[in-house]
Design a protein around this motif. Sequence first.
Motif, PDB file in Angstrom:
ATOM      1  N   GLU A   1      92.009  20.713  55.150  1.00  0.00           N
ATOM      2  CA  GLU A   1      91.774  19.273  55.764  1.00  0.00           C
ATOM      3  C   GLU A   1      90.694  19.052  55.654  1.00  0.00           C
ATOM      4  O   GLU A   1      90.564  17.426  55.619  1.00  0.00           O
ATOM      5  CB  GLU A   1      92.428  19.460  56.961  1.00  0.00           C
ATOM      6  CG  GLU A   1      93.091  18.211  58.093  1.00  0.00           C
ATOM      7  CD  GLU A   1      93.445  18.620  59.209  1.00  0.00           C
ATOM      8  OE1 GLU A   1      93.561  19.521  59.280  1.00  0.00           O
ATOM      9  OE2 GLU A   1      93.694  17.281  60.215  1.00  0.00           O
ATOM     10  N   MET A   2      89.547  19.412  56.151  1.00  0.00           N
ATOM     11  CA  MET A   2      88.326  18.577  56.264  1.00  0.00           C
ATOM     12  C   MET A   2      87.337  18.849  54.405  1.00  0.00           C
ATOM     13  O   MET A   2      86.119  18.024  54.477  1.00  0.00           O
ATOM     14  CB  MET A   2      87.826  19.747  56.835  1.00  0.00           C
ATOM     15  CG  MET A   2      88.088  19.447  58.588  1.00  0.00           C
ATOM     16  SD  MET A   2      87.601  17.714  59.279  1.00  0.00           S
ATOM     17  CE  MET A   2      85.982  17.673  58.830  1.00  0.00           C
ATOM     18  N   LYS A   3      88.189  19.559  53.830  1.00  0.00           N
ATOM     19  CA  LYS A   3      87.478  19.172  52.110  1.00  0.00           C
ATOM     20  C   LYS A   3      86.274  20.079  52.560  1.00  0.00           C
ATOM     21  O   LYS A   3      85.076  20.014  51.573  1.00  0.00           O
ATOM     22  CB  LYS A   3      87.455  18.556  51.481  1.00  0.00           C
ATOM     23  CG  LYS A   3      89.076  17.291  51.668  1.00  0.00           C
ATOM     24  CD  LYS A   3      88.303  15.851  50.641  1.00  0.00           C
ATOM     25  CE  LYS A   3      90.095  15.975  50.752  1.00  0.00           C
ATOM     26  NZ  LYS A   3      89.767  14.264  49.711  1.00  0.00           N
ATOM     27  N   ARG A   4      85.946  21.446  53.179  1.00  0.00           N
ATOM     28  CA  ARG A   4      84.841  22.390  52.757  1.00  0.00           C
ATOM     29  C   ARG A   4      85.190  23.571  52.662  1.00  0.00           C
ATOM     30  O   ARG A   4      85.787  24.273  53.041  1.00  0.00           O
ATOM     31  CB  ARG A   4      84.671  21.749  54.937  1.00  0.00           C
ATOM     32  CG  ARG A   4      84.300  20.575  55.217  1.00  0.00           C
ATOM     33  CD  ARG A   4      83.121  20.324  56.608  1.00  0.00           C
ATOM     34  NE  ARG A   4      82.474  19.129  56.719  1.00  0.00           N
ATOM     35  CZ  ARG A   4      80.905  18.976  56.566  1.00  0.00           C
ATOM     36  NH1 ARG A   4      80.071  20.038  56.418  1.00  0.00           N
ATOM     37  NH2 ARG A   4      80.980  17.241  56.627  1.00  0.00           N
ATOM     38  N   VAL A   5      84.028  23.990  52.745  1.00  0.00           N
ATOM     39  CA  VAL A   5      84.325  25.342  52.429  1.00  0.00           C
ATOM     40  C   VAL A   5      82.462  26.079  53.128  1.00  0.00           C
ATOM     41  O   VAL A   5      81.629  25.674  52.891  1.00  0.00           O
ATOM     42  CB  VAL A   5      83.678  26.002  50.549  1.00  0.00           C
ATOM     43  CG1 VAL A   5      83.604  27.197  50.160  1.00  0.00           C
ATOM     44  CG2 VAL A   5      84.829  25.316  49.805  1.00  0.00           C
ATOM     45  N   TYR A   6      82.710  26.965  53.513  1.00  0.00           N
ATOM     46  CA  TYR A   6      81.597  27.838  54.479  1.00  0.00           C
ATOM     47  C   TYR A   6      81.454  29.635  53.846  1.00  0.00           C
ATOM     48  O   TYR A   6      82.046  30.014  53.212  1.00  0.00           O
ATOM     49  CB  TYR A   6      82.140  27.611  55.943  1.00  0.00           C
ATOM     50  CG  TYR A   6      82.866  27.008  56.242  1.00  0.00           C
ATOM     51  CD1 TYR A   6      83.748  27.005  56.725  1.00  0.00           C
ATOM     52  CD2 TYR A   6      81.768  25.821  57.121  1.00  0.00           C
ATOM     53  CE1 TYR A   6      84.525  25.177  56.907  1.00  0.00           C
ATOM     54  CE2 TYR A   6      82.174  24.684  57.140  1.00  0.00           C
ATOM     55  CZ  TYR A   6      83.537  24.420  57.917  1.00  0.00           C
ATOM     56  OH  TYR A   6      84.265  23.386  58.084  1.00  0.00           O
ATOM     57  N   LEU A   7      80.012  29.581  54.135  1.00  0.00           N
ATOM     58  CA  LEU A   7      79.641  30.997  53.494  1.00  0.00           C
ATOM     59  C   LEU A   7      79.368  31.909  55.039  1.00  0.00           C
ATOM     60  O   LEU A   7      78.127  30.867  55.246  1.00  0.00           O
ATOM     61  CB  LEU A   7      79.121  31.054  52.602  1.00  0.00           C
ATOM     62  CG  LEU A   7      78.776  32.090  52.023  1.00  0.00           C
ATOM     63  CD1 LEU A   7      79.840  32.824  52.203  1.00  0.00           C
ATOM     64  CD2 LEU A   7      77.150  32.352  50.611  1.00  0.00           C
ATOM     65  N   GLN A   8      80.120  32.008  56.004  1.00  0.00           N
ATOM     66  CA  GLN A   8      78.972  33.076  56.783  1.00  0.00           C
ATOM     67  C   GLN A   8      78.062  33.439  56.734  1.00  0.00           C
ATOM     68  O   GLN A   8      78.946  35.007  55.869  1.00  0.00           O
ATOM     69  CB  GLN A   8      79.940  33.656  58.020  1.00  0.00           C
ATOM     70  CG  GLN A   8      79.890  34.002  58.593  1.00  0.00           C
ATOM     71  CD  GLN A   8      78.516  33.907  60.243  1.00  0.00           C
ATOM     72  OE1 GLN A   8      79.184  31.998  60.455  1.00  0.00           O
ATOM     73  NE2 GLN A   8      77.973  33.982  60.051  1.00  0.00           N
ATOM     74  N   MET A   9      77.020  33.780  56.708  1.00  0.00           N
ATOM     75  CA  MET A   9      76.397  35.453  56.209  1.00  0.00           C
ATOM     76  C   MET A   9      75.505  35.892  57.438  1.00  0.00           C
ATOM     77  O   MET A   9      74.821  35.563  57.677  1.00  0.00           O
ATOM     78  CB  MET A   9      75.220  33.720  55.135  1.00  0.00           C
ATOM     79  CG  MET A   9      76.355  33.419  54.418  1.00  0.00           C
ATOM     80  SD  MET A   9      74.692  33.353  53.295  1.00  0.00           S
ATOM     81  CE  MET A   9      73.050  31.781  54.308  1.00  0.00           C
ATOM     82  N   ASN A  10      75.921  37.010  57.309  1.00  0.00           N
ATOM     83  CA  ASN A  10      75.393  37.787  58.759  1.00  0.00           C
ATOM     84  C   ASN A  10      74.562  39.394  58.398  1.00  0.00           C
ATOM     85  O   ASN A  10      74.627  38.966  56.953  1.00  0.00           O
ATOM     86  CB  ASN A  10      76.573  38.705  59.882  1.00  0.00           C
ATOM     87  CG  ASN A  10      77.533  37.331  59.747  1.00  0.00           C
ATOM     88  OD1 ASN A  10      76.987  36.705  60.562  1.00  0.00           O
ATOM     89  ND2 ASN A  10      78.938  37.916  60.154  1.00  0.00           N
ATOM     90  N   ASP A  11      73.501  39.836  59.210  1.00  0.00           N
ATOM     91  CA  ASP A  11      72.697  41.022  58.249  1.00  0.00           C
ATOM     92  C   ASP A  11      71.716  40.553  57.212  1.00  0.00           C
ATOM     93  O   ASP A  11      71.884  41.239  56.243  1.00  0.00           O
ATOM     94  CB  ASP A  11      73.554  42.630  57.794  1.00  0.00           C
ATOM     95  CG  ASP A  11      72.874  43.388  58.304  1.00  0.00           C
ATOM     96  OD1 ASP A  11      72.591  44.245  57.855  1.00  0.00           O
ATOM     97  OD2 ASP A  11      71.315  42.948  58.117  1.00  0.00           O
ATOM     98  N   LEU A  12      71.059  39.501  57.393  1.00  0.00           N
ATOM     99  CA  LEU A  12      70.597  38.398  56.545  1.00  0.00           C
ATOM    100  C   LEU A  12      69.229  39.283  56.097  1.00  0.00           C
ATOM    101  O   LEU A  12      68.760  40.481  56.566  1.00  0.00           O
ATOM    102  CB  LEU A  12      70.508  37.209  56.417  1.00  0.00           C
ATOM    103  CG  LEU A  12      71.215  36.173  56.165  1.00  0.00           C
ATOM    104  CD1 LEU A  12      71.335  34.585  56.784  1.00  0.00           C
ATOM    105  CD2 LEU A  12      71.230  35.746  54.815  1.00  0.00           C
ATOM    106  N   LYS A  13      69.068  39.646  54.614  1.00  0.00           N
ATOM    107  CA  LYS A  13      67.916  40.097  54.267  1.00  0.00           C
ATOM    108  C   LYS A  13      67.197  39.702  53.068  1.00  0.00           C
ATOM    109  O   LYS A  13      67.815  38.865  52.752  1.00  0.00           O
ATOM    110  CB  LYS A  13      68.677  41.868  52.875  1.00  0.00           C
ATOM    111  CG  LYS A  13      69.702  42.084  53.898  1.00  0.00           C
ATOM    112  CD  LYS A  13      70.536  43.815  53.605  1.00  0.00           C
ATOM    113  CE  LYS A  13      71.421  44.302  53.640  1.00  0.00           C
ATOM    114  NZ  LYS A  13      70.945  45.218  54.954  1.00  0.00           N
ATOM    115  N   PRO A  14      66.144  40.388  53.368  1.00  0.00           N
ATOM    116  CA  PRO A  14      64.983  39.078  52.477  1.00  0.00           C
ATOM    117  C   PRO A  14      65.349  39.141  51.229  1.00  0.00           C
ATOM    118  O   PRO A  14      65.174  37.970  50.802  1.00  0.00           O
ATOM    119  CB  PRO A  14      63.575  40.119  52.542  1.00  0.00           C
ATOM    120  CG  PRO A  14      63.808  41.406  53.707  1.00  0.00           C
ATOM    121  CD  PRO A  14      65.021  41.208  53.825  1.00  0.00           C
ATOM    122  N   GLN A  15      66.129  39.689  50.116  1.00  0.00           N
ATOM    123  CA  GLN A  15      66.450  39.695  49.164  1.00  0.00           C
ATOM    124  C   GLN A  15      67.481  38.220  49.237  1.00  0.00           C
ATOM    125  O   GLN A  15      68.302  38.456  48.216  1.00  0.00           O
ATOM    126  CB  GLN A  15      66.905  40.732  48.072  1.00  0.00           C
ATOM    127  CG  GLN A  15      68.382  41.787  49.081  1.00  0.00           C
ATOM    128  CD  GLN A  15      67.278  42.518  50.114  1.00  0.00           C
ATOM    129  OE1 GLN A  15      66.490  42.326  50.280  1.00  0.00           O
ATOM    130  NE2 GLN A  15      68.631  43.913  49.870  1.00  0.00           N
TER     131      GLN A  15
END
Length: 114
Positions: free
Chosen positions: A74-88
Amino acid sequence: QVQLVESGGGSVQPGGSLRLSCAASGSSFADLTMAWFRRDPGKQRDLVAMISSDRVTNYADSVKGRFTISRDDEMKRVYLQMNDLKPQDTSTYYCNTPRGNYVWGQGTQVTVSS
């Protein structure tokens, strides 16, 4: 023609989280499989995650269990939830169809550093 605008990047410490957002225009969005990519300077763009029109998801092995892709048609959006992020995970992130059918947006920079 679909236009794509990514946002939500930033600088975080290892173990932190970010939520990326991709705003898309165009009437066919709900029918599209959408994906998140990342690219480092001088390197090829790598697919990180993808989500089909019926919410089937796939992830690169390097992000499985840490990243979650979702969409709001409906909002025409895609999300990416990123957890436990690493330097790479430091990179510029882009959204598009898996084949890159549309003009690439400017991307959003994610920096993971202590």
